[in-house]
Motif scaffolding. Structure first.
Motif, PDB file in Angstrom:
ATOM      1  N   ARG A 198      50.617  -9.724  -9.956  1.00  0.00           N
ATOM      2  CA  ARG A 198      49.726  -9.600 -10.528  1.00  0.00           C
ATOM      3  C   ARG A 198      49.540  -9.186 -11.943  1.00  0.00           C
ATOM      4  O   ARG A 198      48.878  -9.052 -12.103  1.00  0.00           O
ATOM      5  CB  ARG A 198      49.827  -7.910  -9.543  1.00  0.00           C
ATOM      6  CG  ARG A 198      49.635  -7.635  -7.651  1.00  0.00           C
ATOM      7  CD  ARG A 198      49.574  -7.185  -7.428  1.00  0.00           C
ATOM      8  NE  ARG A 198      49.500  -7.004  -5.979  1.00  0.00           N
ATOM      9  CZ  ARG A 198      49.857  -6.462  -4.722  1.00  0.00           C
ATOM     10  NH1 ARG A 198      51.457  -6.310  -5.983  1.00  0.00           N
ATOM     11  NH2 ARG A 198      50.561  -7.025  -3.509  1.00  0.00           N
ATOM     12  N   ASN A 252      40.862  -9.025  -9.173  1.00  0.00           N
ATOM     13  CA  ASN A 252      41.881  -7.867  -8.695  1.00  0.00           C
ATOM     14  C   ASN A 252      41.876  -7.389  -7.466  1.00  0.00           C
ATOM     15  O   ASN A 252      40.202  -7.144  -6.835  1.00  0.00           O
ATOM     16  CB  ASN A 252      41.767  -7.287  -9.753  1.00  0.00           C
ATOM     17  CG  ASN A 252      40.672  -6.130 -10.405  1.00  0.00           C
ATOM     18  OD1 ASN A 252      39.842  -5.950 -10.380  1.00  0.00           O
ATOM     19  ND2 ASN A 252      40.794  -4.979 -10.601  1.00  0.00           N
ATOM     20  N   GLY A 291      45.618  -7.014  -9.949  1.00  0.00           N
ATOM     21  CA  GLY A 291      45.374  -8.959 -10.420  1.00  0.00           C
ATOM     22  C   GLY A 291      45.370 -10.054  -9.155  1.00  0.00           C
ATOM     23  O   GLY A 291      46.218  -9.175  -8.693  1.00  0.00           O
TER      24      GLY A 291
END
Length: 465
Positions: A198, A252, A291
């Motif tokens: 992420r 995201n 993310g």
């Protein structure tokens, strides 16, 4: 075979205490150690920020904070509870604040710039691991340290855990004879492991891949446990789970249209601290802390395996998996006289299984108390023996098995408490990241890579006497 308790850990009793290898302001009478920090994200504002301010206020004080994100900078200052000046320019901070130490907790690929600048300005440095991300940057740091006469401390907190120190003592005391080979397997669960994908860590250009950002922890432990340095690395790796390996993706989690069907959906809004540090300050730099783990541009590996040859002849087999159902590790040392095995956080081997979704939050806490009724076990069996011995240490609630707070205490309060050379500098920082860098090169070129291809440091068969 019968299990039987044999001995309990005694906090390195009897281990020789070596003098701190770094220039120490903590030993000078009067005043506090003046600290300036660059990088005020989660790690910087917690362990190196709030924990230091809360637990070591009598010996340290912050004289400056620096970050490229002005919103996060002010948020971190508030979280830490300090009143020092803040800066957007690192050089200005060092010139103005005149710190004793600069603490570097920025994106890994930028560590070298701040370390080198601080050294060139005559200031000692403490850097988060990894020290840096490639061999060119590594040489920059080594050259700058040598030229400046100042020193860099590399924050290898895992060395300081009570469990890992006991493993070190048993090996140092020749409990299983000469070590010949090691099997080391590390598992990141689908919560913590996914989190690397992420963040900025999902890009080789930012974190050097998990071969460097994460595995530097593990490689340093092996180097320290074996008291030797690597000479050759052969590795394999692939990106088979995260990144492009999915049929849907978003930007995201908070804005994703697929959140109802994605098992990896993570609601960052449930974490007040991360929302304040990151979400509230996205407008300044566009960085998204949540993310999508399926982004096509992710370019790191999610499964990794390496064979490492050491200068003392030991062969290490290492693996890292980032999508395991549980988080923990297992290791076995084979010696001429026997075998030593131990582990951490393997659910079926411990008394109370962890909540895997909360596992990393516990690990990152600054708790330093033992969990009642729970211990870490180290199994040792001698060749030709009919049973085995169990060495135990208290299981500590948080902070890398108690390593975080013990590392801070040794750096800032009692630098002479240095059993088995537990405090690390640039050579240790280099030898850990160079394994990961060699692994990347081995995968890219399909061949074993010698450490001397990457550095003019000559690997030692014995790091210290």
């Amino acid at each position: 075979m019968e299990r039987r308790n044999f001995i309990k850990y005694t906090a390195a009793a009897g281990a020789s205490l070596m003098l701190h290898p770094f220039e120490s302001f903590a030993l000078q009478p009067g005043g506090k150690i003046k600290l300036a920090m660059v990088g005020t994200g989660h790690r910087g504002s917690s362990l190196w920020g709030k924990t230091l301010v809360t637990s070591f206020a009598d010996v340290v004080e912050f004289v400056g904070l620096c970050d490229i994100n002005p919103g996060r900078l002010e948020t971190a200052k508030r979280i830490m509870g300090v009143s020092c000046k803040t800066y957007s320019n690192f050089v200005d901070m060092v010139k103005d604040a005149k710190p004793d130490y600069v603490i570097v907790t920025t994106v890994d690929s930028t560590h070298d710039d701040f370390i080198v600048q601080a050294l060139n300005m005559g200031v000692n440095v403490i850097t988060e691991k990894p020290m840096t991300t490639d061999e060119v940057k590594c040489k920059r740091i080594l050259d700058a340290e040598k030229k400046s006469g100042k020193k860099v401390t590399v924050a290898f907190n895992y060395r300081h855990s009570v469990h890992n120190m006991q493993v070190k003592e048993l090996l140092a005391n020749n409990r299983i004879g000469k070590v010949t080979s090691v099997d080391f397997n590390w598992y990141l669960n689908v919560f913590h492991g996914a989190d690397y994908f992420r963040r900025w860590h999902g890009f080789v250009g930012k974190g050097g891949s998990l071969w460097v950002h994460k595995a530097t922890h593990h490689f340093d432990l092996i180097n320290w446990w074996l008291n030797s340095e690597p000479v050759e690395v052969s590795a394999y790796g692939a990106l088979e789970h995260y990144g492009k390996n999915n049929d849907f993706r978003g930007v995201n989690c908070r804005t994703c249209e697929h959140k109802n069907k994605c098992k990896f959906y993570w609601d960052m809004s449930q974490d007040k601290r991360l929302m304040e540090l990151y979400a509230d300050n996205e407008k300044h730099d566009g960085y998204l802390r949540d993310g999508c783990v399926w982004r096509n541009e992710i370019d790191i590996w999610d499964k990794m395996s390496a064979q490492i040859k050491y200068a003392n002849g030991v062969i290490v087999n290492y693996s890292l998996t980032t999508y395991s159902p549980y988080e923990g590790w297992q290791i076995a040392f084979n010696g001429m006289k026997g075998r030593l095995e131990t582990w951490e956080d393997i659910p079926y081997l411990q008394k109370t299984p962890d909540d895997q979704a909360k596992r990393h939050a516990v690990e990152m806490s600054d708790a330093d108390d033992a969990i009642k009724g729970e211990v870490q076990e180290i199994m040792v069996m001698d060749n030709f023996a009919k049973d085995y011995e169990v060495y135990t240490t208290a299981k500590i609630k948080g902070g890398h098995g108690g390593g975080d707070i013990r590392m801070l205490r040794r750096i800032f309060v009692d630098p002479t408490d240095n059993p088995h050379h537990v405090l690390a500098g640039t050579r240790e920082g280099a030898m850990s990241v160079l394994i990961g860098i060699a692994a990347r090169k081995s995968i890219a070129e399909g061949r074993p890579v010698k450490i001397t291809e990457l550095t003019d440091l000559v690997p030692k068969a014995q790091t210290f006497a």
